[in-house]
Design a protein around this motif. Sequence first.
Motif, PDB file in Angstrom:
ATOM      1  N   GLU A   1     -20.230  17.826 -51.855  1.00 24.47           N
ATOM      2  CA  GLU A   1     -20.089  19.003 -50.994  1.00 24.47           C
ATOM      3  C   GLU A   1     -20.661  18.670 -49.613  1.00 24.47           C
ATOM      4  N   THR A   2     -19.851  18.899 -48.561  1.00 25.43           N
ATOM      5  CA  THR A   2     -20.260  18.464 -47.219  1.00 25.43           C
ATOM      6  C   THR A   2     -21.349  19.335 -46.600  1.00 25.43           C
ATOM      7  N   GLY A   3     -21.397  20.595 -47.013  1.00 23.03           N
ATOM      8  CA  GLY A   3     -22.328  21.532 -46.363  1.00 23.03           C
ATOM      9  C   GLY A   3     -21.658  22.281 -45.226  1.00 23.03           C
ATOM     10  N   MET A   4     -20.377  21.968 -44.955  1.00 19.25           N
ATOM     11  CA  MET A   4     -19.664  22.636 -43.859  1.00 19.25           C
ATOM     12  C   MET A   4     -18.688  23.687 -44.384  1.00 19.25           C
ATOM     13  N   ARG A   5     -18.424  23.659 -45.677  1.00 19.55           N
ATOM     14  CA  ARG A   5     -17.461  24.609 -46.239  1.00 19.55           C
ATOM     15  C   ARG A   5     -18.127  25.955 -46.500  1.00 19.55           C
TER      16      ARG A   5
ATOM     17  N   PHE B   1     -24.665   9.468 -39.642  1.00 22.12           N
ATOM     18  CA  PHE B   1     -23.751  10.309 -40.416  1.00 22.12           C
ATOM     19  C   PHE B   1     -23.607  11.695 -39.786  1.00 22.12           C
ATOM     20  N   GLY B   2     -24.591  12.106 -38.980  1.00 20.31           N
ATOM     21  CA  GLY B   2     -24.512  13.403 -38.331  1.00 20.31           C
ATOM     22  C   GLY B   2     -23.808  13.343 -36.985  1.00 20.31           C
ATOM     23  N   ALA B   3     -23.518  12.130 -36.496  1.00 23.24           N
ATOM     24  CA  ALA B   3     -22.901  11.972 -35.178  1.00 23.24           C
ATOM     25  C   ALA B   3     -21.548  12.681 -35.118  1.00 23.24           C
TER      26      ALA B   3
ATOM     27  N   ASN C   1     -12.577  13.555 -37.858  1.00 25.83           N
ATOM     28  CA  ASN C   1     -13.426  14.365 -38.731  1.00 25.83           C
ATOM     29  C   ASN C   1     -14.587  14.909 -37.909  1.00 25.83           C
ATOM     30  N   ALA C   2     -15.172  16.050 -38.362  1.00 29.64           N
ATOM     31  CA  ALA C   2     -16.289  16.654 -37.635  1.00 29.64           C
ATOM     32  C   ALA C   2     -17.423  15.650 -37.464  1.00 29.64           C
TER      33      ALA C   2
END
Lengths: 104, 155
Positions: free
Chosen positions: A28-32, B41-43, B99-100
Amino acid sequence: MAGSIKIRAKIESDGACEVKALIKHTMETGMRKDKDGEKIPAKFIQEILCKHGDKVVLETNWGGAVSKNPYISFRFDGASKGDKIELSWTDNTGESDAAEAIIK
Amino acid sequence: MNMKRRLFLKGTLASTTIALAAGAGLITPQQLLAAWPESAFGAKSVDDAYSAIGGGARTPSDAVMIKAPQIAENGAVVPITVSSTLKGVTRIAILVEKNATPLVALYQLPTGTHPYVSTRIKMGKTSNVIAMIEAEGALYTAEKEVKVTIGGCGG
């Protein structure tokens, strides 16, 4: 999360060992958001470590963009039939699991 | 008396070694956990991700191969295989430009591990998939466009 890993390793015709693993994990990405508009908290595998005996053969960092129930495969030299291969994962909540397989 | 002292010393030395070894064994997962490069990974952009994983000059190279579908019907599961004919590959990174957070996966390959990794990734929309490989200290890249029919990051 015991039993979350399916791992197989086989010596290929060129002598290299091919490891294939499937892991049961939500990733789970945490963005959904769920249907009530609440954010679903992030839960994804951050590290995978694979060892042939005591030797590390692959070290992996993953982000949330790896698919649910992730699959991983890679190859390395220097293994023989009957050797042991171990794979372990740790996710961002600190949960982890490990599994072993005998190389075929 | 002297003999006993020797024995005693030997004893302490041995137990210290064991303690150190055990300590090392216990520390490893912790070190790994700490090593997860959050900034990378947060970039939010490919360039930020590059600089967070220690990017220098990058050379596009035919020796970096990406195997990916041209059209992915389901962006939630896009099979990607990155391989290379380069020697001395120590790192492979997989990024999705749109991707975000572009960085998807980072692999460290010790000596003896082939420059070949295969996995399945999520893609929000049609985008270039980028593979970056570090071989003998230099960085090489390749990219391939994957068309996504249904995004894999929505609810």
